[in-house]
Write an enzyme that holds these catalytic residues in place. Structure first.
Site, PDB file in Angstrom:
ATOM      1  N   VAL A  17       0.847  -1.193   0.000  1.00  0.00           N
ATOM      2  CA  VAL A  17       0.000   0.000   0.000  1.00  0.00           C
ATOM      3  C   VAL A  17       0.881   1.241   0.000  1.00  0.00           C
ATOM      4  O   VAL A  17       1.900   1.286   0.689  1.00  0.00           O
ATOM      5  CB  VAL A  17      -0.893   0.024   1.266  1.00  0.00           C
ATOM      6  CG1 VAL A  17      -1.773   1.250   1.303  1.00  0.00           C
ATOM      7  CG2 VAL A  17      -1.726  -1.230   1.372  1.00  0.00           C
ATOM      8  N   CYS A  18       0.486   2.242  -0.773  1.00  0.00           N
ATOM      9  CA  CYS A  18       1.128   3.562  -0.711  1.00  0.00           C
ATOM     10  C   CYS A  18       0.030   4.608  -0.854  1.00  0.00           C
ATOM     11  O   CYS A  18      -1.146   4.300  -0.711  1.00  0.00           O
ATOM     12  CB  CYS A  18       2.204   3.706  -1.782  1.00  0.00           C
ATOM     13  SG  CYS A  18       1.578   3.738  -3.457  1.00  0.00           S
ATOM     14  N   ALA A  19       0.393   5.827  -1.172  1.00  0.00           N
ATOM     15  CA  ALA A  19      -0.605   6.884  -1.270  1.00  0.00           C
ATOM     16  C   ALA A  19      -1.537   6.700  -2.469  1.00  0.00           C
ATOM     17  O   ALA A  19      -2.746   6.838  -2.357  1.00  0.00           O
ATOM     18  CB  ALA A  19       0.080   8.244  -1.335  1.00  0.00           C
ATOM     19  N   GLY A  40      -0.692   4.149  -5.295  1.00  0.00           N
ATOM     20  CA  GLY A  40      -0.503   2.876  -5.993  1.00  0.00           C
ATOM     21  C   GLY A  40       0.748   2.778  -6.829  1.00  0.00           C
ATOM     22  O   GLY A  40       1.029   1.732  -7.398  1.00  0.00           O
ATOM     23  N   VAL A  64      -3.988   4.332  -0.543  1.00  0.00           N
ATOM     24  CA  VAL A  64      -4.759   4.771   0.616  1.00  0.00           C
ATOM     25  C   VAL A  64      -5.818   5.793   0.203  1.00  0.00           C
ATOM     26  O   VAL A  64      -6.914   5.818   0.767  1.00  0.00           O
ATOM     27  CB  VAL A  64      -3.826   5.348   1.707  1.00  0.00           C
ATOM     28  CG1 VAL A  64      -4.611   5.933   2.857  1.00  0.00           C
ATOM     29  CG2 VAL A  64      -2.878   4.273   2.228  1.00  0.00           C
TER      30      VAL A  64
END
Length: 133
Positions: free
Chosen positions: A92-94, A96, A121
Site C-alpha cells: 500500500v502507498c498513497a 498505488g 490509501v
C-alpha cells in the site's frame, strides 16, 4: 507524402505525447487488487498489509494492522517480513505507484503472492473504508 514531410515536427509531438500518456500504465508492475479484494484477503487471515509510505505519511492514517516499511528501506529490512513469504502480501502507498514497485522487489525476493492496492490509501479512504492513526 508531402503532408508527412511538411508536418514531421507536429507528428513527432503527437507520437511523443501519446507515448507519455501510455507510460504510467506500461510501468505498473505486478498484480493489483481492488479495495474489495484486499478486504476479502485481510478477512481470510494470514495476510500482510505492507505500507511502503514514509513514517510521516503512515502516521497520518493507515490501513488496520498494516506494517510500515518505507520503499527505500524495503530491501534492507526484508528480514522483518521474511515469515510472510508464503502468505498474501498487499502493498500500500498513497496512490498505488510506490506499492507497484514494492511488489516487484518482493517478487524478486521470492514472495509468492504479492499485490498492490489499486489507488492506494487515497482510494481506500474515498470508499469510506477504515484507517487507523
Amino acid at each position: 507524402m508531402n503532408f508527412i514531410s511538411d508536418n514531421l515536427f507536429l507528428l513527432s509531438i503527437a507520437i511523443i505525447s501519446g507515448g507519455a500518456l501510455l507510460l504510467p500504465s506500461l510501468q505498473r508492475r505486478g498484480a493489483r487488487v481492488s479495495q474489495l479484494q484486499a478486504t476479502q484477503y485481510m478477512n481470510q487471515g494470514k495476510t500482510l498489509v505492507l505500507d511502503v509510505r514514509s513514517a510521516e505519511e503512515f502516521a497520518s492514517g493507515h490501513l488496520p494492522n498494516s506494517k510500515n516499511i518505507p520503499l527505500k528501506e524495503l530491501e534492507s529490512r526484508m528480514k522483518e517480513i521474511e515469515k510472510s513469504k508464503s502468505h498474501v502480501v498487499i502493498t500500500v502507498c498513497a496512490s498505488g505507484v510506490r506499492s507497484s514497485s514494492a511488489v516487484a522487489v518482493l517478487n524478486k525476493a521470492g514472495f509468492e503472492q504479492t499485490f498492490s492496492l489499486d489507488g492506494g490509501v487515497a482510494a481506500w479512504q474515498s470508499q469510506g473504508l477504515p484507517t487507523v492513526k
